[in-house]
Scaffold this motif. Structure first.
Motif, PDB file in Angstrom:
ATOM      1  N   ARG A   1      27.019  35.013   0.026  1.00  0.00           N
ATOM      2  CA  ARG A   1      26.239  33.800   0.275  1.00  0.00           C
ATOM      3  C   ARG A   1      24.798  34.125   0.616  1.00  0.00           C
ATOM      4  O   ARG A   1      23.871  33.410   0.218  1.00  0.00           O
ATOM      5  CB  ARG A   1      26.894  32.994   1.407  1.00  0.00           C
ATOM      6  CG  ARG A   1      26.394  31.574   1.492  1.00  0.00           C
ATOM      7  CD  ARG A   1      27.268  30.714   2.365  1.00  0.00           C
ATOM      8  NE  ARG A   1      27.133  31.040   3.767  1.00  0.00           N
ATOM      9  CZ  ARG A   1      27.750  30.387   4.746  1.00  0.00           C
ATOM     10  NH1 ARG A   1      28.591  29.407   4.448  1.00  0.00           N
ATOM     11  NH2 ARG A   1      27.596  30.729   5.994  1.00  0.00           N
ATOM     12  N   ALA A   2      24.580  35.220   1.352  1.00  0.00           N
ATOM     13  CA  ALA A   2      23.215  35.609   1.704  1.00  0.00           C
ATOM     14  C   ALA A   2      22.402  35.974   0.467  1.00  0.00           C
ATOM     15  O   ALA A   2      21.197  35.708   0.407  1.00  0.00           O
ATOM     16  CB  ALA A   2      23.248  36.781   2.680  1.00  0.00           C
ATOM     17  N   LEU A   3      23.040  36.553  -0.527  1.00  0.00           N
ATOM     18  CA  LEU A   3      22.327  37.005  -1.722  1.00  0.00           C
ATOM     19  C   LEU A   3      21.932  35.866  -2.653  1.00  0.00           C
ATOM     20  O   LEU A   3      20.979  35.992  -3.425  1.00  0.00           O
ATOM     21  CB  LEU A   3      23.188  38.018  -2.491  1.00  0.00           C
ATOM     22  CG  LEU A   3      23.446  39.350  -1.781  1.00  0.00           C
ATOM     23  CD1 LEU A   3      24.399  40.213  -2.604  1.00  0.00           C
ATOM     24  CD2 LEU A   3      22.141  40.100  -1.532  1.00  0.00           C
ATOM     25  N   THR A   4      22.653  34.751  -2.611  1.00  0.00           N
ATOM     26  CA  THR A   4      22.425  33.694  -3.601  1.00  0.00           C
ATOM     27  C   THR A   4      22.014  32.352  -3.027  1.00  0.00           C
ATOM     28  O   THR A   4      21.788  31.414  -3.795  1.00  0.00           O
ATOM     29  CB  THR A   4      23.701  33.484  -4.451  1.00  0.00           C
ATOM     30  OG1 THR A   4      24.776  33.059  -3.589  1.00  0.00           O
ATOM     31  CG2 THR A   4      24.115  34.762  -5.164  1.00  0.00           C
ATOM     32  N   SER A   5      21.904  32.216  -1.720  1.00  0.00           N
ATOM     33  CA  SER A   5      21.620  30.899  -1.127  1.00  0.00           C
ATOM     34  C   SER A   5      20.280  30.334  -1.584  1.00  0.00           C
ATOM     35  O   SER A   5      20.156  29.143  -1.877  1.00  0.00           O
ATOM     36  CB  SER A   5      21.663  30.986   0.404  1.00  0.00           C
ATOM     37  OG  SER A   5      22.979  31.176   0.858  1.00  0.00           O
ATOM     38  N   VAL A   6      19.255  31.195  -1.636  1.00  0.00           N
ATOM     39  CA  VAL A   6      17.937  30.719  -2.068  1.00  0.00           C
ATOM     40  C   VAL A   6      17.987  30.265  -3.525  1.00  0.00           C
ATOM     41  O   VAL A   6      17.420  29.230  -3.896  1.00  0.00           O
ATOM     42  CB  VAL A   6      16.871  31.817  -1.883  1.00  0.00           C
ATOM     43  CG1 VAL A   6      15.544  31.372  -2.467  1.00  0.00           C
ATOM     44  CG2 VAL A   6      16.708  32.155  -0.407  1.00  0.00           C
TER      45      VAL A   6
ATOM     46  N   SER B   1      29.166  33.982  -3.322  1.00  0.00           N
ATOM     47  CA  SER B   1      28.015  33.997  -4.232  1.00  0.00           C
ATOM     48  C   SER B   1      27.887  32.700  -5.008  1.00  0.00           C
ATOM     49  O   SER B   1      26.776  32.202  -5.234  1.00  0.00           O
ATOM     50  CB  SER B   1      28.139  35.164  -5.218  1.00  0.00           C
ATOM     51  OG  SER B   1      28.182  36.391  -4.530  1.00  0.00           O
TER      52      SER B   1
ATOM     53  N   GLY C   1      27.005  27.779  -3.183  1.00  0.00           N
ATOM     54  CA  GLY C   1      25.748  27.609  -2.468  1.00  0.00           C
ATOM     55  C   GLY C   1      25.590  26.197  -1.944  1.00  0.00           C
ATOM     56  O   GLY C   1      24.488  25.655  -1.889  1.00  0.00           O
TER      57      GLY C   1
ATOM     58  N   THR D   1      20.344  31.946   3.796  1.00  0.00           N
ATOM     59  CA  THR D   1      20.278  33.394   3.619  1.00  0.00           C
ATOM     60  C   THR D   1      20.075  34.091   4.963  1.00  0.00           C
ATOM     61  O   THR D   1      20.799  35.043   5.302  1.00  0.00           O
ATOM     62  CB  THR D   1      19.129  33.763   2.670  1.00  0.00           C
ATOM     63  OG1 THR D   1      19.387  33.206   1.371  1.00  0.00           O
ATOM     64  CG2 THR D   1      18.987  35.269   2.540  1.00  0.00           C
TER      65      THR D   1
ATOM     66  N   SER E   1      23.170  33.600   7.219  1.00  0.00           N
ATOM     67  CA  SER E   1      24.323  34.384   6.792  1.00  0.00           C
ATOM     68  C   SER E   1      24.211  35.833   7.257  1.00  0.00           C
ATOM     69  O   SER E   1      25.205  36.441   7.665  1.00  0.00           O
ATOM     70  CB  SER E   1      24.453  34.332   5.266  1.00  0.00           C
ATOM     71  OG  SER E   1      24.707  33.011   4.819  1.00  0.00           O
TER      72      SER E   1
END
Length: 485
Positions: free
Chosen positions: A91-96, A143, A146, A425, A428
């Motif tokens: 989730r941190a890698l794709t939230s933005v 991922s 979001g 991001t 997370s």
């Protein structure tokens, strides 16, 4: 007065005909009373997406053990930690990215896609046959889901201004309830062939995959929500060159008024440059404070469960997992009642910053009392602990709700999804560090029962209070500021 009324009438009259956001604005103007249907829709969407996050914790230890990936029993927790944090990492890698997608293509596609991800990857997680499959399914679930950032923007845009606090608190409450009900479902429905042999045989799919039933139950609920979500209205304004207004323009003055309409209609041929989100201090200050409180909340959640089940000789409560589940269930009911009935009133009376500041400050003496609560026994312990747990969770969720509102008010609609993506991001990453830090802190504190300064659990809750106090200080000026229109 007459000029102002005329301007207001003109602004109300002009909307783009084929814009879904304008349709929602017109609907909000015509609606009266509490929007119960919209609140319920957001509630079930958030709930089904929150359930998978923590539903694995009651059975994760046994799942890793059955994979035979750990050479020693002491290493099971090591591998369980990787599976537990994989969702947050994804989730941190794709939230933005998902926030940008929500700003460009709409909130509804992100909501539906995230819910479909729960249906597919949560089901496959229950069917995992080895460690790497379990890790990959949780990572892909994080991922491709979001939703949590855009759904807060959606809740802000779907309701009239007087109900926006209620809409955002509905998101917070559903999320909190999901994190409480999820472990209950996981603990009760896992290994059904052992718990309910008269219903589930060992030769059935639930016997061969003992952790499939809780995942399947949540995924089926998500499938129903996904179908229902197809009828959700889109709130993003989409103004194209060939769009026409409902009513013809009367003159140049009328055209100039359109620039000030609430839905942020812009000149199609040349849009004004967007303000950098990283330089938007009202937004970034709210996100930073949000991250500090998120770190505190996740560390508290980890420490509370460890503290409750640890032996009394180490300052714990000697509770069983069922006892802890009961406390969490009561806390969930308290959250539902408070956030639905009382938080919107507090927001109107005090504002989101003051609510966050007061609730953060009140949690300090409450946490300081936890080591002394452990001295109680029997019914008095049960009553006091449940009351303290309800109050603590209500205070924490009120802080988050206030900061959610500040984040969404700090940006215009066309940047709201990306802003929430940045918040998700950062949050997370902090939430991934919370359980690890909390567990390490708990283990260290257990070894210093005879220390002269803050022995045992007193040190644990003191450090938690230090983190909370830093968060409270961040709610004061000049650090935390509210955007003024």
């Amino acid at each position: 007065m007459a000029v102002e009324e005329q301007k207001e009438a003109l602004l109300k009259r002009h909307y783009y005909e084929n814009c879904p956001g304008c349709k929602v604005e017109k609907l909000k103007e015509s609606q009266g009373g509490l929007p119960i249907r919209e609140l319920f829709s957001i509630w079930i969407v958030v709930l089904c997406n929150a359930l998978p996050i923590s539903s694995l914790f009651p059975f994760l230890y046994f799942m890793i053990r059955d994979f035979h990936v750990a050479e020693r029993e002491e290493d099971i927790g090591y591998y369980a930690g990787y599976v537990g944090c994989s969702l947050m990492l994804g989730r941190a890698l794709t939230s933005v990215l998902w926030g940008v997608v929500a700003d460009r293509y709409g909130r509804k596609p992100v909501i539906i896609t995230g819910t479909i991800a729960v249906v597919i990857f949560n089901t496959l997680f229950g069917l995992s046959v080895n460690f790497w499959m379990a890790f990959a399914m949780r990572f892909l679930l994080g991922s491709l889901n979001g939703l949590y950032g855009p759904i807060k923007a959606y809740a802000t845009e779907l309701f009239r201004e007087e109900y926006q606090a209620l809409g955002v608190s509905t998101v917070s409450t559903a999320w909190g309830i999901g994190l409480i009900i999820g472990p209950a479902l996981g603990g009760y429905l896992a290994q059904p062939a052992e718990k309910f042999p008269s219903i589930f045989s060992k030769e059935s799919v639930f016997g061969r995959f003992p952790y499939f039933l809780p995942c399947l139950t949540i995924s089926f609920f998500a499938l129903v929500v996904c179908v229902v979500s197809c009828w959700l209205p889109e709130t993003l304004h989409m103004h194209h060159a060939n769009s026409e207004l409902d009513e013809p323009r009367e003159d140049v003055e009328t055209a100039s008024l359109e620039a000030g309409v609430k839905c942020k209609m812009q000149n199609v041929k040349g849009k004004a440059p967007k303000k950098s989100l990283l330089r938007n201090w009202p937004l970034m200050s709210a996100i930073i404070a949000y991250c500090v409180f998120s770190l505190h909340d996740m560390a508290y959640s980890e420490i509370f469960s460890l503290w409750a089940v640890s032996p009394r000789q180490y300052g714990g409560l000697s509770y069983t997992t069922e006892d802890v589940g009961t406390v969490l269930s009561i806390s969930g009911a308290g959250l539902l009642i408070f956030q639905t009935c009382l938080y919107p009133y507090m927001d109107r009376l005090l504002g989101p910053i003051l609510v966050a500041r007061i609730c953060g400050a009140l949690s300090l003496p409450l946490l300081s009392s936890y080591p002394f609560i452990a001295m109680l026994t029997g019914l008095s312990l049960s009553i006091v602990l449940n009351c303290a747990s309800v109050v603590k969770n209500v205070l924490s969720l009120s802080v988050f709700t206030g900061l959610f509102l500040l984040q969404n008010k700090a940006v215009d609609q066309d940047q709201r999804g990306a802003a929430n993506g940045i918040a998700m991001t950062a949050m997370s990453l902090f939430k991934a560090a919370g359980p690890a830090g909390g567990g390490t802190l708990f283990s260290w504190a257990q070894k210093r029962q005879d220390a002269a300064f803050l022995p045992g659990n007193q040190m644990i809750f003191f450090i938690l209070n230090v983190v909370a106090a830093i968060g409270v200080l961040m709610t004061f000026k000049p650090f935390l500021v509210e955007r003024h229109y």
